[in-house]
Scaffold this active site. Sequence first.
Site, PDB file in Angstrom:
ATOM      1  N   SER A  66      39.567  33.177  36.946  1.00  0.00           N
ATOM      2  CA  SER A  66      40.341  32.980  38.280  1.00  0.00           C
ATOM      3  C   SER A  66      41.708  31.906  38.225  1.00  0.00           C
ATOM      4  CB  SER A  66      39.248  32.199  39.071  1.00  0.00           C
ATOM      5  OG  SER A  66      38.410  33.314  39.412  1.00  0.00           O
ATOM      6  N   GLU A 164      35.818  42.642  37.659  1.00  0.00           N
ATOM      7  CA  GLU A 164      35.934  43.140  36.296  1.00  0.00           C
ATOM      8  C   GLU A 164      36.774  42.394  35.383  1.00  0.00           C
ATOM      9  OE1 GLU A 164      36.484  44.767  39.012  1.00  0.00           O
ATOM     10  OE2 GLU A 164      34.716  46.414  39.211  1.00  0.00           O
TER      11      GLU A 164
END
EC number: 3.5.2.6
Length: 286
Positions: A66, A164
């Site tokens: 992230s 993913e």
Amino acid sequence: MRYIRLCIISLLATLPLAVHASPQPLEQIKQSESQLSGRVGMIEMDLASGRTLTAWRADERFPMMSTFKVVLCGAVLARVDAGDEQLERKIHYRQQDLVDYSPVSEKHLADGMTVGELCAAAITMSDNSAANLLLATVGGPAGLTAFLRQIGDNVTRLDRWETELNEALPGDARDTTTPASMAATLRKLLTSQRLSARSQRQLLQWMVDDRVAGPLIRSVLPAGWFIADKTGAAERGARGIVALLGPNNKAERIVVIYLRDTPASMAERNQQIAGIGAALIEHWQR
């Protein structure tokens, strides 16, 4: 002769600091790798000059996880600066657009969210659906990679969407960066003319407002120090943080730390990153 001896003695007296102080953060990283049975990549960079102060596996690839969301919102802000996007523009989405871990966006199915709100959710809460909605506005993973190439980052690449992109397979170059490349890109976004001063302040503020980074460097930050950060986590032990920090509530350095290929628990990974951060701060204060 006596003057020469005094000069030599004075020079030797300074050598222990030069020899023993610098490796201290690196020793912590080596210990972390041993305890994690995995790999650590790290760089500490001066924000003003871009000079590398400390580095370990800085040119090896690690999953972005992230942490890519900071770059993503930088790309969004570049579009705002160019007149191609507005932070106030409302984006509507459906239930089928939501993916795992969307703590903010899942609450706004009825009313939608603005581009600015989506960036805030993506960075401060690591909202995955918010990231995907923003990613669509910049041309998807390929569009974000193209933006990176435009600003001179020829290493970092995004290939997939959330979630993913968190697969973190060993030897897989997809969705990866290097500590050195990520630090350089973050510095460009925050200090160069790639973004307007207003957009730079906005990107930094989103990172200041990060609400999911508590167990990492924030847990060892001395009183009065500045921090703005974005964390990431993925499969196969991947964990990471990109941060700006410094004393006197001023951003002075960029720190990027990535972990991968470790069987350690999340709590153990957090502890090791905090330990590396503490070692860097201690060395900084000497």
